[in-house]
Scaffold this motif. Structure first.
Motif, PDB file in Angstrom:
ATOM      1  N   SER A 116       0.817  -1.113  -0.228  1.00 37.31           N
ATOM      2  CA  SER A 116       0.157   0.041  -0.420  1.00 37.31           C
ATOM      3  C   SER A 116       1.080   1.005   0.046  1.00 37.31           C
ATOM      4  CB  SER A 116      -0.839   0.263   1.417  1.00 37.31           C
ATOM      5  OG  SER A 116      -0.158  -0.352   2.605  1.00 37.31           O
ATOM      6  N   ARG A 117       0.698   2.252  -0.148  1.00 40.51           N
ATOM      7  CA  ARG A 117       1.397   3.486  -0.351  1.00 40.51           C
ATOM      8  C   ARG A 117       1.665   3.843   1.142  1.00 40.51           C
ATOM      9  NH1 ARG A 117      -1.592   7.999  -4.313  1.00 40.51           N
ATOM     10  NH2 ARG A 117      -1.450   6.944  -6.154  1.00 40.51           N
ATOM     11  N   LEU A 118       0.614   3.392   2.252  1.00 36.24           N
ATOM     12  CA  LEU A 118       1.849   4.112   3.300  1.00 36.24           C
ATOM     13  C   LEU A 118       2.155   3.599   3.327  1.00 36.24           C
ATOM     14  CD1 LEU A 118       1.138   5.503   6.357  1.00 36.24           C
ATOM     15  CD2 LEU A 118      -0.774   3.619   6.568  1.00 36.24           C
ATOM     16  N   THR A 119       2.546   2.454   2.787  1.00 34.84           N
ATOM     17  CA  THR A 119       3.498   1.207   3.931  1.00 34.84           C
ATOM     18  C   THR A 119       4.841   1.412   2.871  1.00 34.84           C
ATOM     19  OG1 THR A 119       2.431  -0.858   4.656  1.00 34.84           O
ATOM     20  CG2 THR A 119       4.246  -1.225   3.664  1.00 34.84           C
ATOM     21  N   ARG A 120       4.826   1.574   1.711  1.00 34.86           N
ATOM     22  CA  ARG A 120       6.099   2.483   1.062  1.00 34.86           C
ATOM     23  C   ARG A 120       6.210   3.782   1.421  1.00 34.86           C
ATOM     24  NH1 ARG A 120       3.048   2.394  -4.794  1.00 34.86           N
ATOM     25  NH2 ARG A 120       1.542   2.618  -4.013  1.00 34.86           N
ATOM     26  N   TRP A 121       5.269   4.619   2.387  1.00 30.12           N
ATOM     27  CA  TRP A 121       6.275   5.831   2.480  1.00 30.12           C
ATOM     28  C   TRP A 121       6.606   5.850   3.946  1.00 30.12           C
ATOM     29  CZ3 TRP A 121       4.159   8.416   7.583  1.00 30.12           C
ATOM     30  CH2 TRP A 121       4.068   9.706   7.587  1.00 30.12           C
ATOM     31  N   LEU A 122       6.566   5.031   4.032  1.00 30.62           N
ATOM     32  CA  LEU A 122       7.146   4.670   5.692  1.00 30.62           C
ATOM     33  C   LEU A 122       7.954   3.974   5.840  1.00 30.62           C
ATOM     34  CD1 LEU A 122       3.571   3.256   8.354  1.00 30.62           C
ATOM     35  CD2 LEU A 122       4.833   5.166   8.516  1.00 30.62           C
ATOM     36  N   ARG A 123       8.120   3.157   4.937  1.00 32.95           N
ATOM     37  CA  ARG A 123       9.362   2.435   4.551  1.00 32.95           C
ATOM     38  C   ARG A 123      10.473   3.391   3.590  1.00 32.95           C
ATOM     39  NH1 ARG A 123      10.194  -3.726   2.724  1.00 32.95           N
ATOM     40  NH2 ARG A 123       8.801  -4.910   4.463  1.00 32.95           N
ATOM     41  N   LEU A 124      10.431   3.929   3.146  1.00 37.52           N
ATOM     42  CA  LEU A 124      11.573   4.761   2.672  1.00 37.52           C
ATOM     43  C   LEU A 124      10.819   5.680   3.579  1.00 37.52           C
ATOM     44  CD1 LEU A 124       8.900   5.708  -1.143  1.00 37.52           C
ATOM     45  CD2 LEU A 124      11.434   4.323  -0.893  1.00 37.52           C
ATOM     46  N   THR A 125      10.389   6.283   4.146  1.00 44.54           N
ATOM     47  CA  THR A 125      10.970   7.378   5.109  1.00 44.54           C
ATOM     48  C   THR A 125      12.089   6.963   6.703  1.00 44.54           C
ATOM     49  OG1 THR A 125       8.754   8.558   4.965  1.00 44.54           O
ATOM     50  CG2 THR A 125       9.668   9.123   6.918  1.00 44.54           C
ATOM     51  N   VAL A 126      12.367   6.026   6.620  1.00 42.14           N
ATOM     52  CA  VAL A 126      12.477   5.273   7.420  1.00 42.14           C
ATOM     53  C   VAL A 126      13.870   5.024   7.666  1.00 42.14           C
ATOM     54  CG1 VAL A 126      13.560   3.074   8.949  1.00 42.14           C
ATOM     55  CG2 VAL A 126      10.963   4.393   8.999  1.00 42.14           C
ATOM     56  N   GLY A 127      13.787   4.478   5.833  1.00 45.08           N
ATOM     57  CA  GLY A 127      15.774   4.949   5.183  1.00 45.08           C
ATOM     58  C   GLY A 127      16.015   5.519   5.197  1.00 45.08           C
ATOM     59  N   LEU A 128      15.125   6.532   4.961  1.00 45.55           N
ATOM     60  CA  LEU A 128      15.762   7.811   3.783  1.00 45.55           C
ATOM     61  C   LEU A 128      16.220   9.176   4.615  1.00 45.55           C
ATOM     62  CD1 LEU A 128      14.622   8.514   0.055  1.00 45.55           C
ATOM     63  CD2 LEU A 128      16.558   7.135   0.816  1.00 45.55           C
ATOM     64  N   ALA A 129      15.003   9.036   5.673  1.00 48.20           N
ATOM     65  CA  ALA A 129      15.228   9.899   6.857  1.00 48.20           C
ATOM     66  C   ALA A 129      16.386   9.739   7.942  1.00 48.20           C
ATOM     67  CB  ALA A 129      13.873  10.213   7.407  1.00 48.20           C
ATOM     68  N   GLY A 130      16.589   8.713   8.640  1.00 44.60           N
ATOM     69  CA  GLY A 130      17.652   7.936   9.420  1.00 44.60           C
ATOM     70  C   GLY A 130      19.104   7.915   8.795  1.00 44.60           C
ATOM     71  N   ALA A 131      19.300   7.673   7.533  1.00 45.25           N
ATOM     72  CA  ALA A 131      20.231   8.256   6.702  1.00 45.25           C
ATOM     73  C   ALA A 131      20.655   9.784   6.744  1.00 45.25           C
ATOM     74  CB  ALA A 131      20.232   7.674   5.355  1.00 45.25           C
ATOM     75  N   ASN A 132      19.356  10.234   6.336  1.00 42.68           N
ATOM     76  CA  ASN A 132      19.588  11.647   6.377  1.00 42.68           C
ATOM     77  C   ASN A 132      19.784  13.034   8.160  1.00 42.68           C
ATOM     78  OD1 ASN A 132      19.750  14.152   4.699  1.00 42.68           O
ATOM     79  ND2 ASN A 132      17.238  14.997   5.496  1.00 42.68           N
ATOM     80  N   VAL A 133      19.638  12.420   8.937  1.00 41.72           N
ATOM     81  CA  VAL A 133      19.669  12.246  10.119  1.00 41.72           C
ATOM     82  C   VAL A 133      21.121  11.985  10.336  1.00 41.72           C
ATOM     83  CG1 VAL A 133      18.410  11.960  13.173  1.00 41.72           C
ATOM     84  CG2 VAL A 133      17.164  12.208  10.848  1.00 41.72           C
ATOM     85  N   ALA A 134      21.522  10.951  10.217  1.00 45.42           N
ATOM     86  CA  ALA A 134      22.881  10.643  10.831  1.00 45.42           C
ATOM     87  C   ALA A 134      24.098  11.372   9.506  1.00 45.42           C
ATOM     88  CB  ALA A 134      23.021   9.127  10.333  1.00 45.42           C
ATOM     89  N   ALA A 135      23.416  11.819   8.274  1.00 46.15           N
ATOM     90  CA  ALA A 135      23.951  12.409   7.934  1.00 46.15           C
ATOM     91  C   ALA A 135      24.750  13.814   7.835  1.00 46.15           C
ATOM     92  CB  ALA A 135      24.247  12.345   6.473  1.00 46.15           C
ATOM     93  N   THR A 136      23.239  15.166   8.837  1.00 53.42           N
ATOM     94  CA  THR A 136      23.861  15.647   9.397  1.00 53.42           C
ATOM     95  C   THR A 136      24.094  15.619  11.107  1.00 53.42           C
ATOM     96  OG1 THR A 136      21.052  16.179   8.131  1.00 53.42           O
ATOM     97  CG2 THR A 136      21.821  17.414   9.603  1.00 53.42           C
ATOM     98  N   ALA A 137      23.627  14.469  11.584  1.00 53.31           N
ATOM     99  CA  ALA A 137      24.684  14.901  12.354  1.00 53.31           C
ATOM    100  C   ALA A 137      26.724  14.637  12.171  1.00 53.31           C
ATOM    101  CB  ALA A 137      24.293  13.904  12.972  1.00 53.31           C
TER     102      ALA A 137
END
Length: 565
Positions: A494-515
């Motif tokens: 579903s669209r919600l599942t895809r959004w959650l997976r993409l957000t967890v993967g890319l947002a987690g990486a972006n937070v770590a890179a920003t840190a």
């Protein structure tokens, strides 16, 4: 009715006030003056002035004789004329009072003068300016003081201290009574509205820096940067580390002239680590003169100097500021505030070592993945290059826009411009990952984008290699942990599942890179940001804006997959 209309159209009357000043006569008008003329009482013209533009104050330069009377004529631009008489005292000197000494001067006149009462007495300054060469006498409570004025324009000052009782002063034909007035309290009229640290030299507060603290890198890191040539050019030893700014308000009906002195103390004495260095000399504190206008406000910024060679570990010192009237011995107010000082940050050091380790792992992964690059399909490689180029175009455009409006937003630029920048980047990366959900895709896209930015803007610095290696490791690791590159079946969820997976993967990486970027900023460039600002960077550009981009990418990637089929 006609009479009332004529009276309404009649110009406002003009009132004049004249006084003797250095070199001539100064005239104040109740309305802007277009012309001022001075004549003797007999009518003989002596001089006049016509300001370039009408002003309420005008001065006529001419020699002034003691005991003479002058006829002062003022005229406005619309022809309103007023005349006043000015009689110069018969003494050979013009007398002005500073009540207290060091404050604004007032023309002396016979009568009582209220003096603010202070413990230990209030000094009152009597300034004599010679109208002609002479020797005169100032009698203070019966004690004569001889004053020599050898030339016209020569100045001398006499101090009369007013305690609990009135003091009489006689100068030529002037008889003054200096009366102590307990109701006048400059300390009550002076208010400190704000005391801010750190600021810039103009008093502007930088909200991105931690308030009321000084953060310095560890000694070993400073030595390493100096020997390797990395980092930025060291601050000059005579340049201030920052500034502290006071906002002052004066409720009195006269201006207040102050000496503002600031020191940083440790155990009650000025700390040598914060002494002001001027050429080959050092003093305990910094000083500034400021005039707070009557019923007005003023701002004063004082530099804060830091000698890193005399600081170790963590400590809390005391900022002290004293506000002393010019000419007085004791301050009206003394302010103190704690100042935290730290030399080295265990969190920043640990973060830098962790970033180095992650970056090395990322580059090792790149080196291993290059061997299989030739086995990739040409269409996939073209797709990766296309999306990487689009990411670079979007990033370059927003970088130019951000640089243009950065002068307006200042430190808030990343929080505002990060929304379109990070959202579009995340949208493109999420779409690319949806089209080609395999390991190495994000690393290849990040590498191509880095090369394009470096060739375009010259951003090829050793720290960029550190950041790129860690960003690749975080992107690939986040995509793998969230299952984006391990199994492609998530693309049909579903669209919600895809959004959650993409957000967890890319947002987690972006937070770590920003840190990692914040750690590098703190350790290499000695820029320690405020905690709330760091949290805002991690929460908004690091997480929220990426989530917005992933939400945009889900329907966009779905439509591209349909076209591809």
């Amino acid at each position: 009715m006609i009479l009332a209309a004529l009276m309404a159209c009649t110009p406002a009357p003009l009132e004049l006030e004249a006084r003797v000043v250095d070199g001539g006569i100064e005239v104040d008008g109740s309305r802007p003056l277009a012309r001022v003329s001075i004549a003797e009482s007999s009518g003989l013209a002596l001089g006049e002035t016509s300001p370039i533009s009408p002003a309420e104050t005008a001065a006529v330069l001419l020699p002034v004789r003691p005991g003479a009377s002058y006829r002062v004529l003022g005229e406005t631009e619309d022809g309103v004329v007023a005349v006043t008489e000015l009689r110069v005292p018969s003494g050979c000197a013009r007398v002005e009072l500073e009540v207290p000494a060091g404050q604004s001067r007032w023309p002396a006149s016979t009568g009582a003068w209220p003096v603010p009462h202070r413990d230990g007495g209030t000094p009152v300054g009597l300034r004599l300016t010679a109208l002609e060469p002479c020797t005169t006498s100032v009698v203070v409570d019966g004690e004569p003081v001889t004053v020599e004025l050898p030339t016209a324009g020569a100045r001398e000052s006499v101090i009369a201290t007013v305690g609990d009782t009135a003091v009489t002063v006689e100068i030529d034909d002037l008889s003054l009574e200096l009366v102590p007035d307990p109701s006048q309290d400059p300390a009550a009229d002076l208010r400190v509205e704000g005391w801010t640290f750190p600021t810039d030299a103009r008093g502007g507060y930088d909200p991105t820096r931690a308030a009321d603290r000084i953060d310095l890198p560890p000694r070993w890191w400073t030595a390493l940067l100096a020997s390797s040539g990395l980092g930025i050019r060291a601050r000059h030893d005579q340049a201030p580390w920052a500034w502290q700014t006071l906002e002052l308000t004066n409720d009195a009906d006269r201006p207040l002239h102050l000496v503002v002195e600031a020191t940083i103390e440790e155990e009650g004495t000025p700390s040598p680590a914060f002494r002001v260095r001027i050429r080959d000399h050092a003093v305990d504190g910094s000083r500034a003169l400021v005039t707070v206008p009557r019923e007005g406000r003023a701002q004063v910024a004082l530099p804060v100097y830091v000698d890193p060679t005399q600081l170790t570990g963590r400590r809390v010192v005391t900022r002290r500021v004293s506000l002393t009237p010019l000419g007085a011995d004791s301050p009206l107010q003394t302010l103190t505030a704690p100042l935290a000082v730290s030399r080295g940050s265990s969190w920043a050091t640990a973060g830098l070592l962790a970033a180095l380790a992650v970056s090395v792992a990322g580059w090792l992964g790149v080196a291993l993945g290059l061997r299989g690059l030739g086995r990739q399909r040409t269409s996939d490689l073209v797709t990766v290059a296309l999306f990487a180029s689009a990411t670079w175009v979007v990033g370059a455009a927003f970088q130019v826009v951000g640089t243009t409006i950065g002068w307006l937003l200042g430190p808030f630029t990343p929080l505002v411009m990060g929304l379109p920048d990070q959202a579009f980047r995340a949208c493109l990366l999420a779409t690319l990952l949806t089209l080609i959900p395999r390991p190495g895709v994000l690393a290849l896209g990040a590498g191509v984008g880095f090369l394009l930015r470096g060739l375009t803007f010259g951003a090829l610095h050793p720290t960029d290699l550190l950041y790129l290696g860690s960003a690749i490791a975080f992107l690939e690791g986040g995509a793998w942990l969230s299952g984006l590159t391990r199994d492609s079946s998530w693309r049909d969820a579903s669209r919600l599942t895809r959004w959650l997976r993409l957000t967890v993967g890319l947002a987690g990486a972006n937070v770590a890179a920003t840190a990692v970027g914040l750690v590098v900023t703190a350790t290499l460039y000695r820029l320690y940001l405020a905690e709330w600002y760091v949290a805002a960077l991690l929460l908004l550009p690091g997480t929220a804006y990426v989530a917005v981009g992933c939400a945009l990418a889900v329907p966009f990637a779905e439509s591209l997959r349909e076209v591809r089929r």
